[in-house]
Design a protein around this motif. Structure first.
Motif, PDB file in Angstrom:
ATOM      1  N   MET C  30       0.833  -1.197   0.000  1.00 36.35           N
ATOM      2  CA  MET C  30       0.000   0.000   0.000  1.00 36.35           C
ATOM      3  C   MET C  30       0.869   1.249   0.000  1.00 36.35           C
ATOM      4  O   MET C  30       0.622   2.200  -0.728  1.00 36.35           O
ATOM      5  CB  MET C  30      -0.894  -0.030   1.233  1.00 36.35           C
ATOM      6  N   VAL C  36      -4.204  -1.087  -2.784  1.00 31.43           N
ATOM      7  CA  VAL C  36      -4.862  -1.772  -1.682  1.00 31.43           C
ATOM      8  C   VAL C  36      -5.052  -3.213  -2.145  1.00 31.43           C
ATOM      9  O   VAL C  36      -5.944  -3.530  -2.915  1.00 31.43           O
ATOM     10  CB  VAL C  36      -6.217  -1.121  -1.362  1.00 31.43           C
ATOM     11  N   PRO C  86      -0.071  -3.097 -15.061  1.00 30.87           N
ATOM     12  CA  PRO C  86      -0.868  -2.373 -16.065  1.00 30.87           C
ATOM     13  C   PRO C  86      -1.711  -1.246 -15.459  1.00 30.87           C
ATOM     14  O   PRO C  86      -2.058  -0.303 -16.153  1.00 30.87           O
ATOM     15  CB  PRO C  86      -1.785  -3.463 -16.644  1.00 30.87           C
ATOM     16  N   LEU C  87      -2.036  -1.345 -14.168  1.00 29.03           N
ATOM     17  CA  LEU C  87      -2.925  -0.352 -13.571  1.00 29.03           C
ATOM     18  C   LEU C  87      -2.169   0.651 -12.701  1.00 29.03           C
ATOM     19  O   LEU C  87      -2.769   1.372 -11.920  1.00 29.03           O
ATOM     20  CB  LEU C  87      -3.999  -1.046 -12.720  1.00 29.03           C
ATOM     21  N   ARG C  90      -3.178   4.448 -12.386  1.00 28.26           N
ATOM     22  CA  ARG C  90      -4.583   4.780 -12.170  1.00 28.26           C
ATOM     23  C   ARG C  90      -4.839   5.274 -10.750  1.00 28.26           C
ATOM     24  O   ARG C  90      -4.010   5.146  -9.871  1.00 28.26           O
ATOM     25  CB  ARG C  90      -5.440   3.532 -12.403  1.00 28.26           C
ATOM     26  N   HIS C  91      -6.064   5.790 -10.571  1.00 28.28           N
ATOM     27  CA  HIS C  91      -6.518   6.132  -9.228  1.00 28.28           C
ATOM     28  C   HIS C  91      -6.435   4.871  -8.359  1.00 28.28           C
ATOM     29  O   HIS C  91      -6.815   3.788  -8.801  1.00 28.28           O
ATOM     30  CB  HIS C  91      -7.962   6.633  -9.304  1.00 28.28           C
ATOM     31  N   LEU C  93      -8.067   3.374  -6.229  1.00 30.31           N
ATOM     32  CA  LEU C  93      -9.188   2.470  -5.981  1.00 30.31           C
ATOM     33  C   LEU C  93      -9.510   1.605  -7.199  1.00 30.31           C
ATOM     34  O   LEU C  93     -10.209   0.611  -7.079  1.00 30.31           O
ATOM     35  CB  LEU C  93     -10.437   3.255  -5.551  1.00 30.31           C
ATOM     36  N   GLU C  94      -8.986   1.959  -8.377  1.00 32.14           N
ATOM     37  CA  GLU C  94      -9.277   1.130  -9.548  1.00 32.14           C
ATOM     38  C   GLU C  94      -8.590  -0.230  -9.479  1.00 32.14           C
ATOM     39  O   GLU C  94      -9.247  -1.255  -9.677  1.00 32.14           O
ATOM     40  CB  GLU C  94      -8.939   1.888 -10.840  1.00 32.14           C
ATOM     41  N   LEU C  96      -7.922  -1.688  -6.856  1.00 34.66           N
ATOM     42  CA  LEU C  96      -8.641  -2.391  -5.786  1.00 34.66           C
ATOM     43  C   LEU C  96      -9.801  -3.192  -6.363  1.00 34.66           C
ATOM     44  O   LEU C  96     -10.019  -4.350  -5.996  1.00 34.66           O
ATOM     45  CB  LEU C  96      -9.149  -1.390  -4.735  1.00 34.66           C
ATOM     46  N   VAL C  97     -10.549  -2.575  -7.279  1.00 31.16           N
ATOM     47  CA  VAL C  97     -11.689  -3.276  -7.866  1.00 31.16           C
ATOM     48  C   VAL C  97     -11.225  -4.548  -8.574  1.00 31.16           C
ATOM     49  O   VAL C  97     -11.780  -5.629  -8.379  1.00 31.16           O
ATOM     50  CB  VAL C  97     -12.439  -2.354  -8.857  1.00 31.16           C
ATOM     51  N   ALA C  98     -10.164  -4.409  -9.377  1.00 35.75           N
ATOM     52  CA  ALA C  98      -9.653  -5.581 -10.098  1.00 35.75           C
ATOM     53  C   ALA C  98      -9.177  -6.647  -9.120  1.00 35.75           C
ATOM     54  O   ALA C  98      -9.391  -7.847  -9.331  1.00 35.75           O
ATOM     55  CB  ALA C  98      -8.527  -5.156 -11.030  1.00 35.75           C
ATOM     56  N   MET C 291      -1.282   8.505   0.637  1.00 34.07           N
ATOM     57  CA  MET C 291      -2.697   8.133   0.569  1.00 34.07           C
ATOM     58  C   MET C 291      -3.577   8.926   1.502  1.00 34.07           C
ATOM     59  O   MET C 291      -4.546   8.426   2.027  1.00 34.07           O
ATOM     60  CB  MET C 291      -2.876   6.643   0.850  1.00 34.07           C
TER      61      MET C 291
END
Lengths: 238, 320, 292
Positions: C30, C36, C86-87, C90-91, C93-94, C96-98, C291
């Motif tokens: 983190m 996250v 790859p991410l 990004r922001h 939290l994106e 995190l979703v993945a 963060m």
């Protein structure tokens, strides 16, 4: 290959939607000490960050030793021989003095022990405090530490962002001495400052920045002899 | 945020389709549509807090589930007064008060630490609901058989337990909620919310104390989440502990980000996508294998649609 | 009574060290990459199942305990290249979703391979007679072994972060990413290395708890929330903080479970965390600035 060490050509940098650097151009010759003067908010820090690629420019070129480094990853820019003393010092609060000096990636051509010896020769006060946490140092000592940290990479060009800001007069004197010492080592020095008087104590040449553009360029004696320029670009606004 | 005429047309067409769909007469479709609309309201509530004010909550299940339990208290376990209007009002009030309370406590901390306080609250409340020390939540069994009387609004009577009646009610409520929340974020209050998201320090230097506004954002978000929870109670005719499971809060966070935080419509679209994908994947793939589809969907949306569904090139064109 | 309390203190210490081991990985990832890592719990679960697999195939629990971290480290590298890299622009939290998606898939994968029922690993060694503070009782030797391995792993992490260049650079980047990069530190590369290491550690922890809790498909997801809180309460990038937070929470749970039911002891544990978060809003070792 040009005889410039660093050359910024028509650089445009944005922070979010805001157009911060608007066609900035400047050039540094090897071995000089040059100051970037200007009031707060005119674009001094973005210029430094653009060179370091922390704020990659949207347009324009940043040539370092003839190679365009605009948009290259920051750690690569550093490894090519540029290092920075950021504004507000940016020590790593949880690390000791010695640990700070282990963070920079030393060019393979040099040995870290030799670099440490050189750095401690310029900053004997740090050698005495090797194992102290950096946050327990005084403001002046912290400034010494971050300059020492930058020198560990054996840069060809050292950028300093407002290195004298917020320091006691004794510490300012010490910073000026150390910047001169750095220049003696043959390292090109480029620093941002809001204070004309202090900057002229180190710099041989100056640029003045306003609204993201260079509006004045001259040698230190020239600027010294031109109080009207100082007042126009650096004095308190009426 | 302004809507282009083309986009208004698109939105109008979508609403028209939603109005006409019950004519197909498929109860399961109606059920899924209602659930999607409910999650749409919930996602907008979350978007108000996260997308517009920039506050991350890991405990939004609380604002969805506890208002449902408040309805249970009103109708079954404590007051035994199953009046639908009172029940809905109780749910929204619970959401509002709870939002303000939790908002007040958690905004002592900031950033990720604040998000964690909401998470700790959600855990504590979930455990309390399961443990049921005061005999109001009926523990793991939940509260069943809420027989609310039909809702009468000025001559119009809606049977809350007939699929189509509830569907139209929820459709009306999501449109109303959208309009209210949109007006809210475009109001001076909304400007402060956006200011908190963009640059809290600057607000402080302008003489604003952002904390009461953060608490207000939590309260308002809680209120709309409570409305969603209330509708879910009517839809399922039960209040179960899984409504306060923190996974519900996590799911709404995912839905909001997938849809595109700060766009309101995007999260609604994502709610439809998730509810339908989940249900169809579950009916075609046995043994829990639908999870592969959902997991893959989460990964794919983030990988291929940066910024969420609503920020894709085509929708952006229609939007601006 | 005294022997019960001492037993629970020892249990709390054992479990707390395990919590700390896994949570440190979360804080490093983190802090360093602003990711996250919701899939962190999955690697803890993988560790448990790989240990179980090796045990049931070869019959050696200890071999499993060696294979698990190595396998998890390799899987961690895969996760880095497939999702995190790859991410990375990004922001936060994106990803995190993945990663939630990854965690869901991992759980189902395990369920399809080994089923939903818990798999019990036998506890190696027997029990030992302990006499402590006037109390006489027996305690499983294996728990002491877990404590020993846990402390050794924590010590190894401490040495990594305080004595090696890469560790020091990692701490520096956690505290001030831009400045570390300006010093020539390749933060992405250190991030991938750290991910591999902490995933290995999570795998080790999962294997270690196998004989204590048994292994089951939700063991990671069940714990991830708690670990996340421990990680941040401890302070980003702080080993000491994670140990204090992990042991505090495990102790609260195990000691209070003598007097109240499991649910209430969980509530108490979260109340303790809540109190810490509100008293020290930046964590026990609150130095981190990322963060916010």
């Amino acid at each position: 290959m040009s005889d410039y060490l660093l050359q910024l050509e028509d650089v445009h940098t944005y922070i979010g939607m805001a157009h911060i650097l608007r066609g900035l151009s400047l050039a540094l010759r090897p071995g000089e000490a040059v100051a970037l003067l200007g009031r707060n908010g005119e674009g001094k820090t973005p210029t430094i960050k653009t060179i370091m690629s922390l704020l990659p420019p949207r347009r324009g070129t940043v040539l370092f030793q003839g190679e365009n480094i605009a948009g290259a990853p920051t750690h690569q820019v550093a490894s090519k021989g540029i290092c920075v003393v950021p504004k507000g010092r940016h020590i790593f609060p949880a690390l000791t003095v010695m640990e700070h000096l282990r963070v920079p990636v030393v060019n393979k051509k040099y040995r870290r022990e030799d670099m440490l010896k050189q750095v401690f020769a310029i900053f004997p006060e740090l050698a005495e405090r090797k194992n102290q946490p950096a946050r327990s140092l005084s403001g002046g000592q912290q400034q010494m530490l971050v300059i020492a940290r930058a020198l560990m990479t054996k840069p060809r060009l050292l950028l300093l962002d407002e290195p004298m800001e917020g320091l006691a007069p004794v510490a300012v004197k010490r910073v000026i001495e150390s910047m001169k010492a750095v220049k003696e080592e043959g390292i090109t020095v480029f620093f941002a400052s809001a204070s004309c008087e202090r900057a002229l104590a180190v710099a041989g040449r100056v640029y003045i920045i306003e609204k993201g553009r260079i509006v004045y360029e001259g040698s230190s004696p020239e600027l010294m002899a031109a109080p009207e320029v100082q007042q126009k670009y650096l004095g308190v606004r009426e | 945020m302004s809507l282009s005429p083309r986009f208004r047309l698109l939105l109008g067409a979508a609403i028209l389709v939603l109005v006409l769909l019950p004519l197909l007469g498929q109860p399961y479709l109606i059920y899924l549509l209602t659930m999607s609309l409910i999650f749409g309201i919930f996602a907008m509530a979350y978007d108000l807090l996260y997308g517009f004010t920039g506050l991350v909550s890991f405990g939004h299940s609380v604002f969805y589930g506890l208002p449902a339990y408040a309805m249970g208290m009103v109708a079954v376990t404590v007051f035994k007064y199953p009046n639908p209007l009172v029940m809905i009002a109780a749910a929204m009030l619970t959401g509002l008060v709870l939002g303000c309370l939790i908002g007040f406590v958690c905004t002592f901390a900031r950033g990720i630490y604040m998000a964690l306080v909401t998470f700790a609250f959600a855990q504590i409340i979930e455990l309390l609901v399961l443990h049921d020390p005061w005999g109001i939540t009926q523990g793991e069994n939940g509260i069943m058989g809420l027989r609310a009387a039909p809702l009468s609004l000025g001559g119009l009577t809606v049977d809350l337990f007939s699929g189509v009646g509830l569907y139209y009610l929820v459709l009306g409520l999501i449109i109303a909620s959208y309009l209210v929340i949109r007006a809210l974020v475009n109001s001076p209050l909304g400007d402060v919310f956006k200011g908190i998201k963009q640059n809290e320090e600057r607000l402080l230097s302008l003489g604003y104390n952002p904390r009461p506004y953060k608490v207000a954002a939590f309260g308002l978000s809680g209120m709309f989440a409570g409305l969603a929870g209330a509708m879910a109670v009517f839809l399922n005719n039960s209040i179960v502990p899984s409504m306060v499971d923190w996974a519900v809060g996590a799911e709404i966070l995912l839905i909001t980000i997938m849809g595109g935080a700060g766009t309101l419509i995007g999260p609604i679209a994502a709610a439809f996508l998730i509810i339908f994908a989940e249900s169809y994947a579950a009916s075609y793939l046995g043994g829990g294998n639908w999870v592969y589809v959902m997991g893959g969907l989460y990964i794919a949306v983030v990988m291929f649609l940066p910024g969420g569904i609503f920020r894709t090139r085509y929708l952006k064109k229609a939007f601006v | 009574m005294t022997s019960l309390i001492i037993t629970q203190i020892l249990n709390g210490l054992t479990i707390g060290l395990i919590f700390a081991l896994v949570a440190i990985g979360l804080t490093i990832v983190m802090g360093l990459m602003e990711v996250v890592n919701f899939a962190h719990g999955s690697f803890y679960m993988f560790g448990g199942y790989i240990t179980f697999f090796v045990f049931s195939a070869v019959g050696s629990f200890w071999l499993g305990l060696v294979v698990a971290p190595v396998a998890c480290a390799i899987l961690g590298l895969g996760l880095y290249y497939a999702i995190i890299r790859p991410l990375r622009k990004r922001h936060p939290l994106e990803p995190l979703v993945a990663l939630v998606g990854v965690a869901m898939i991992c759980r189902q994968l395990i369920r399809n391979i080994w089923g939903a029922e818990p798999k019990l690993l036998p506890i190696p060694f027997g029990r030992v007679q302990v006499s402590l503070a006037g109390a006489e009782f027996t305690y499983p030797i294996y728990f002491f072994v877990v404590m020993g391995v846990g402390v050794a792993a924590l010590l190894a992490l401490y040495l990594l972060f305080r004595k090696s260049d890469v560790g020091i650079r990692c701490l520096a980047a956690i505290q001030d990413r831009d400045t570390a990069m300006s010093m020539g530190v390749n933060v992405d590369r250190i991030g991938s290395l750290m991910l591999v290491i902490v995933m290995g550690v999570a795998g080790l922890a999962g294997g270690l708890v196998g004989p204590i809790f048994s292994v089951y498909p939700t063991m990671g997801l069940e714990l991830i929330g708690l670990l996340f809180v421990i990680a941040i309460v401890g302070g980003l990038g702080s080993i000491g903080g994670a140990v204090i937070a992990g042991v505090t929470i495990a102790m609260t749970k195990s000691i209070s479970s003598i007097f109240v039911s499991g649910n209430i002891s969980d509530i108490l544990a979260y109340c303790v965390l809540l109190a810490i978060l509100l008293i020290r809003p930046r964590g026990i070792m609150g130095l981190a600035t990322v963060m916010e």
